[in-house]
Design an enzyme around this catalytic site. Structure first.
Site, short mmCIF file in Angstrom:
data_model
loop_
_atom_site.label_atom_id
_atom_site.label_comp_id
_atom_site.label_asym_id
_atom_site.label_seq_id
_atom_site.Cartn_x
_atom_site.Cartn_y
_atom_site.Cartn_z
N ARG A 2 0.83 -1.22 0.00
CA ARG A 2 0.00 0.00 0.00
C ARG A 2 0.86 1.26 0.00
O ARG A 2 0.81 2.07 0.91
CB ARG A 2 -0.94 0.01 1.22
CG ARG A 2 -1.82 -1.19 1.20
CD ARG A 2 -3.12 -0.96 1.87
NE ARG A 2 -3.65 -2.25 2.27
CZ ARG A 2 -4.54 -2.43 3.19
NH1 ARG A 2 -5.04 -1.40 3.83
NH2 ARG A 2 -4.97 -3.62 3.47
N ARG A 6 -4.44 6.60 1.58
CA ARG A 6 -5.06 7.78 2.18
C ARG A 6 -4.09 8.69 2.93
O ARG A 6 -4.44 9.81 3.27
CB ARG A 6 -6.20 7.33 3.11
CG ARG A 6 -7.43 6.90 2.32
CD ARG A 6 -8.47 6.29 3.22
NE ARG A 6 -7.98 5.04 3.76
CZ ARG A 6 -8.61 4.32 4.69
NH1 ARG A 6 -9.74 4.76 5.20
NH2 ARG A 6 -8.11 3.19 5.10
N ARG A 15 -9.90 10.43 -4.43
CA ARG A 15 -10.99 9.66 -3.81
C ARG A 15 -12.25 10.50 -3.60
O ARG A 15 -13.34 9.95 -3.42
CB ARG A 15 -10.52 9.06 -2.48
CG ARG A 15 -9.68 7.83 -2.65
CD ARG A 15 -10.52 6.58 -2.92
NE ARG A 15 -11.03 6.05 -1.67
CZ ARG A 15 -12.27 6.16 -1.24
NH1 ARG A 15 -13.16 6.78 -1.97
NH2 ARG A 15 -12.64 5.63 -0.10
N ASP A 51 -6.41 -4.20 -5.45
CA ASP A 51 -6.55 -4.82 -4.13
C ASP A 51 -6.58 -6.33 -4.28
O ASP A 51 -7.00 -6.84 -5.34
CB ASP A 51 -7.84 -4.35 -3.44
CG ASP A 51 -7.77 -4.66 -1.95
OD1 ASP A 51 -7.18 -3.87 -1.21
OD2 ASP A 51 -8.25 -5.74 -1.54
N TYR A 126 -11.61 -14.08 3.61
CA TYR A 126 -12.55 -12.98 3.32
C TYR A 126 -13.88 -13.53 2.79
O TYR A 126 -14.95 -13.01 3.11
CB TYR A 126 -11.95 -12.00 2.30
CG TYR A 126 -10.97 -11.04 2.93
CD1 TYR A 126 -11.42 -9.96 3.69
CD2 TYR A 126 -9.60 -11.21 2.80
CE1 TYR A 126 -10.53 -9.08 4.28
CE2 TYR A 126 -8.70 -10.33 3.38
CZ TYR A 126 -9.18 -9.27 4.12
OH TYR A 126 -8.31 -8.41 4.71
O1 1CP Z 1 -0.41 0.96 -2.42
C1 1CP Z 1 -0.63 0.49 -3.51
O2 1CP Z 1 -0.67 1.16 -4.51
C2 1CP Z 1 -0.84 -1.02 -3.61
C3 1CP Z 1 -2.19 -1.46 -3.59
C4 1CP Z 1 -2.71 -2.34 -2.46
C5 1CP Z 1 -2.25 -3.58 -1.98
C6 1CP Z 1 -0.94 -4.27 -2.34
C7 1CP Z 1 -3.92 -2.07 -1.78
C8 1CP Z 1 -4.72 -0.86 -1.98
N1 1CP Z 1 -4.23 -3.15 -0.99
C9 1CP Z 1 -3.22 -4.08 -1.08
C10 1CP Z 1 -3.15 -5.40 -0.46
C11 1CP Z 1 -4.18 -5.80 0.51
N2 1CP Z 1 -5.52 -5.48 0.56
C12 1CP Z 1 -3.93 -6.70 1.55
C13 1CP Z 1 -2.59 -7.40 1.75
C14 1CP Z 1 -1.58 -6.53 2.43
C15 1CP Z 1 -1.75 -6.37 3.92
O3 1CP Z 1 -1.74 -7.40 4.62
O4 1CP Z 1 -1.86 -5.23 4.38
C16 1CP Z 1 -5.11 -6.88 2.27
C17 1CP Z 1 -5.34 -7.76 3.49
C18 1CP Z 1 -6.13 -6.11 1.63
C19 1CP Z 1 -7.58 -6.04 1.99
C20 1CP Z 1 -8.03 -4.64 2.24
N3 1CP Z 1 -8.01 -3.64 1.32
C21 1CP Z 1 -8.58 -4.10 3.43
C22 1CP Z 1 -8.92 -4.89 4.67
C23 1CP Z 1 -7.77 -5.09 5.61
C24 1CP Z 1 -8.30 -5.90 6.80
O5 1CP Z 1 -7.99 -5.48 7.91
O6 1CP Z 1 -9.01 -6.90 6.61
C25 1CP Z 1 -8.86 -2.75 3.20
C26 1CP Z 1 -9.46 -1.74 4.14
C27 1CP Z 1 -8.47 -2.47 1.86
C28 1CP Z 1 -8.64 -1.17 1.16
C29 1CP Z 1 -7.48 -0.63 0.45
N4 1CP Z 1 -6.67 -1.35 -0.41
C30 1CP Z 1 -5.72 -0.51 -0.95
C31 1CP Z 1 -5.97 0.82 -0.43
C32 1CP Z 1 -5.19 2.05 -0.82
C33 1CP Z 1 -7.05 0.74 0.44
C34 1CP Z 1 -7.75 1.89 1.15
C35 1CP Z 1 -8.85 2.33 0.24
C36 1CP Z 1 -9.49 3.66 0.52
O7 1CP Z 1 -10.31 3.73 1.44
O8 1CP Z 1 -9.25 4.60 -0.24
#
Ligand code: 1CP
Length: 319
Positions: A2, A6, A15, A51, A126
């Site tokens: 990530r 945000r 966003r 994602d 999930y």
């Molecule tokens: O930063 C980037 O450009 C890369 C993109 C990226 C990646 C590699 C995002 C964008 N998500 C992920 C991986 C991801 N997504 C994982 C694996 C990494 C980790 O363990 O942290 C997981 C578990 C998710 C699932 C996910 N996506 C959640 C839930 C987490 C949980 O606690 O269960 C959430 C809230 C997201 C949203 C998300 N994904 C990415 C972003 C930037 C966001 C926030 C979105 C927003 O509100 O704008």
């Protein structure tokens, strides 16, 4: 990890105009967000903005991200019958927008582009929980009560994942990272049966058909480091709970080690961030296969200036 998100004012501005899923599904916007950390932070590699949950589209599972709440998946799986009914379409049909974003990015990037997907156990969790979880009660209940159905589910996800990895490879990514974010919640036996076995299938298959390196990230799975090393991916990525120099002692030189600064450290004042990051760089300074990274994703309220100071320090570090 990530990189975009945000914590960046530029991302928050985008966003305002589009939901998270709209950003992911619109190749031009996904490409624009992917470029933000390259332009603003000058990091050494880009990760495609998407994602791990987009793969649910291949199974026809509706999902959304609820502001302040996280992902919400419709009709979570709760019975073996629901697993039987699951069928994945081709990644070429369902996730073409990711391939298009990758293709738009290649001519714009001077650094390698990393593609990614979720590992089978993490995606299955999930599908069963219907969203984020802390304890994974439903997933554990399902895998103990219906082990055969759990294996069937994991097999279906594994096949779809390999298909999706190939789609990203064909579109031109330079490496693929597989995120097993929740494998670390499993006990020893369950980890071997329900996570490791499927990681092994993917890595073996990738040795045959993969042309780009596979980076395997397993969160809170340092206890299982030895098993993960035995899978022989190109690189292993760990969170902050492990010592990478200790893991190196059991890892062959031709497997890179990636990680693992605690993202929480980025809340601290910049001089402290610099001190702790230098400590990690020194710990790994003799290791030509070390890739600096965070232990996992950046939190939304971390100051951008702190992230920038960290990237500058790492890029200017000379041992
Ligand atoms: O930063 C980037 O450009 C890369 C993109 C990226 C990646 C590699 C995002 C964008 N998500 C992920 C991986 C991801 N997504 C994982 C694996 C990494 C980790 O363990 O942290 C997981 C578990 C998710 C699932 C996910 N996506 C959640 C839930 C987490 C949980 O606690 O269960 C959430 C809230 C997201 C949203 C998300 N994904 C990415 C972003 C930037 C966001 C926030 C979105 C927003 O509100 O704008």
């Amino acid at each position: 990890m990530r990189q975009a998100g945000r914590y960046m004012p530029e991302y928050r501005a985008l966003r305002q105009k589009a939901s998270f899923l709209e950003l992911c599904r619109t190749p031009e916007l996904a490409a624009e967000v992917t470029m933000l950390p390259i332009d603003l932070l000058d990091v050494d590699a880009a990760i495609i903005f998407s994602d791990i949950l987009v793969i649910l589209e291949l199974f026809g599972k509706e999902f959304d991200f609820i502001e302040g709440h996280g992902p919400k998946i419709e009709n979570p799986i709760s019975t073996p019958e629901a697993v039987k009914l699951l069928e994945a379409r081709d990644a070429k049909g369902g996730l073409q927008y990711v391939a298009q974003a990758i293709r738009l990015l290649l001519p714009r990037l001077k650094v390698p582009l990393i593609g990614f997907c979720g590992a089978p156990f993490t995606i299955a969790s999930y599908m069963i929980e219907g969203g984020s979880s802390r304890e994974f009660h439903k997933t554990k209940n399902f895998l103990y009560t219906h082990p055969d159905a759990m294996h069937q589910l994991l097999t279906k996800i594994t096949d779809a994942t390999i298909d999706y990895m190939l789609l990203q490879q064909e579109a031109g990514v330079a490496a693929i990272q597989l995120f097993d974010s929740w494998a670390g919640v499993l006990g020893f036996q369950a980890f071997h049966s329900f996570s490791l076995r499927y990681l092994d299938r993917i890595v073996r298959q990738w040795h045959r058909i993969g042309k780009v390196p596979l980076i395997l990230f397993a969160r809170k799975a340092g206890l299982f480091a030895q098993d993960l090393v035995q899978l022989r991916p190109s690189a292993l990525s760990f969170d902050e709970q492990t010592s990478l120099s200790q893991i190196r002692m059991i890892t062959p030189e031709n497997i890179a080690l990636q990680g693992n600064l605690d993202p929480e450290l980025l809340y601290a004042p910049i001089p402290i961030i610099q001190k702790e990051a230098t400590r990690l760089l020194q710990e790994m300074s003799d290791d030509p296969g070390f890739i600096f990274n965070l232990g996992h994703g950046i939190k939304p309220d971390i100051p951008f200036s702190h992230v920038k100071a960290l990237v500058d320090l790492v890029k200017n570090y000379r041992s």
